[in-house]
Design a protein around this motif. Sequence first.
Motif, short mmCIF file in Angstrom:
data_model
loop_
_atom_site.label_atom_id
_atom_site.label_comp_id
_atom_site.label_asym_id
_atom_site.label_seq_id
_atom_site.Cartn_x
_atom_site.Cartn_y
_atom_site.Cartn_z
N MET A 1 0.73 -1.25 0.16
CA MET A 1 0.03 0.08 0.08
C MET A 1 0.94 1.31 -0.20
O MET A 1 0.50 2.21 -0.62
CB MET A 1 -1.07 0.22 1.22
N GLY A 2 1.80 1.17 0.86
CA GLY A 2 2.77 2.56 0.90
C GLY A 2 3.52 2.64 -0.51
O GLY A 2 3.55 3.69 -0.93
N ARG A 3 4.01 1.68 -1.20
CA ARG A 3 4.63 1.73 -2.52
C ARG A 3 3.38 2.32 -3.52
O ARG A 3 4.02 3.02 -4.38
CB ARG A 3 5.05 0.59 -3.05
N PHE A 4 2.40 1.62 -3.48
CA PHE A 4 1.24 2.27 -4.30
C PHE A 4 1.06 3.90 -4.18
O PHE A 4 0.91 4.57 -5.16
CB PHE A 4 0.03 1.47 -4.22
N LEU A 5 0.74 4.37 -2.79
CA LEU A 5 0.35 5.61 -2.50
C LEU A 5 1.76 6.53 -2.84
O LEU A 5 1.25 7.69 -3.77
CB LEU A 5 0.34 5.73 -1.10
N VAL A 6 2.88 6.09 -2.72
CA VAL A 6 4.02 7.00 -3.18
C VAL A 6 3.84 6.95 -4.71
O VAL A 6 4.37 8.12 -5.28
CB VAL A 6 5.19 6.56 -2.58
N ALA A 7 3.79 5.92 -5.51
CA ALA A 7 3.81 6.03 -6.76
C ALA A 7 2.83 6.94 -7.37
O ALA A 7 2.67 7.64 -8.32
CB ALA A 7 3.71 4.52 -7.27
N TYR A 8 1.72 6.83 -6.85
CA TYR A 8 0.41 7.65 -7.24
C TYR A 8 0.93 9.05 -7.04
O TYR A 8 0.52 9.98 -7.92
CB TYR A 8 -1.07 7.36 -6.41
N ARG A 9 1.35 9.45 -6.01
CA ARG A 9 1.77 10.64 -5.55
C ARG A 9 2.88 11.34 -6.49
O ARG A 9 2.86 12.39 -7.08
CB ARG A 9 2.26 11.18 -4.25
#
Length: 457
Positions: free
Chosen positions: A197-205
């Motif tokens: 989830m963290g990797r996904f959120l940072v990629a989206y940002r």
Amino acid sequence: MILLSIVLVLGISTIFWSLAGLVRLVGERWWRVRELSRRASGWIHLQFGGKAPIPRRARHRSKGVRIYPSNVAVLVAAHNEALVIKETILAASALVPRRNIHVISDMSTDDTAAIARAAGVKVLELEPNRGKAGALAAGIAHFDLCKRFKVVMLLDADTRPTPDYLETGLPLFSDPTVVAVAGRAKSIMSPPPPTAMGRFLVAYRERLYIVVQLLLKYGQASRGANVVSIVPGFASMYRTSALAKIEVLAPGLVIEDFNMTFEIHAKKLGRIAFHPGAAVAYTQDPDNLKDYIKQVRRWILGFWQTVRRHGLQFSKFWFVLGLYIVELVASCIFFVLLVPAFLLSSVAAVEVWIFGNRSDVFVFLSGVLRPQDVLIGVFLPDLVLTVLAAVSMRSPRFLLLAPLFPFMRILDAVICLQVLPKAYSSRSSGVWVSPVRRVQRTPQGINVPERSVVRTG
């Protein structure tokens, strides 16, 4: 319906300012080639015909007064940032002398102030908690930065400016009309967050940064436009002659950077410069959903509060801003209604094609938002933005996450509409609580002290 969806997903502003940015890019490339050719030949063309040699001392001279790193003050507002403040100071000290670095500890209850003093920089401790805007205003006044320096660089406690931040950013001030340089934000991507989830959120940002900065801000910062709506407070620079006229501490606002940018336009202080290759800095973005929602809510609330404070005025900037607000609200409504409309249309289609219910209502509803409409009108346009991010970052892994990004846009839209009434019904104190910080290696290769992740504030 498909065309409307594409427009709402990509955005009229994005399309228009992307074209403006393309024109700017072509113009800059042409000018660079022309200047290199002229300098290589050693001749300049005279205004009324003929040509003359370029004076030796003028061949490398920039227009305006050159600003050196020694003329730059770094101002860091921090609240319980003991985990990251040392590395931030270390990164800043690679740009300016340590005597130019000023840390404002806003009622920190940890070792933020002690660590900053041990690092050899100037420290001001505040009590009670004033919030970031209050801390910045207090630091500017206490250290008399507007009289002692030509430029003030605002730096968040978790920001890592690149080693060439000033080398690329300060030349933008060679234009005397430029009063602020908006830094380019990039997410700290390595090492990646520990959770999926963290990797996904940072990629989206990171994708958001790329879209906003390359497709919007680059065109908005064109010389003939000057309609940039935000100089991000994480790592940007202000000419002190303009900063002295900006009301940094505006009551009732949860964040300061939108307001400071609107002040530049409202008071006609000058131009805001931005270039994707200049003043680059890395920031630590939230890697858990709770902090992500909290940060997005704070940003959007700050935007609406700033719009409320300044209102819409008669100028080019406010005309562009007004159109953007209409587009933003329409896009948010579209994304909020997207899932319910698709489910309703799907249920109606089942009634028509499986159960044979041919009533006018069900036939109409079955064609409102078909699966192919969602695919062509939502997912494919959004995929275009992801492809841009993947190419820009040279990272194909963005493509693997592409199907999930539209759902994050739905979340953002819900937050945007949710906080809109609050901007007009309540006031914020500005008091802040730092998000979770994660231990990592900075992009400059500096090792962060090996401590477990802690929640500050």
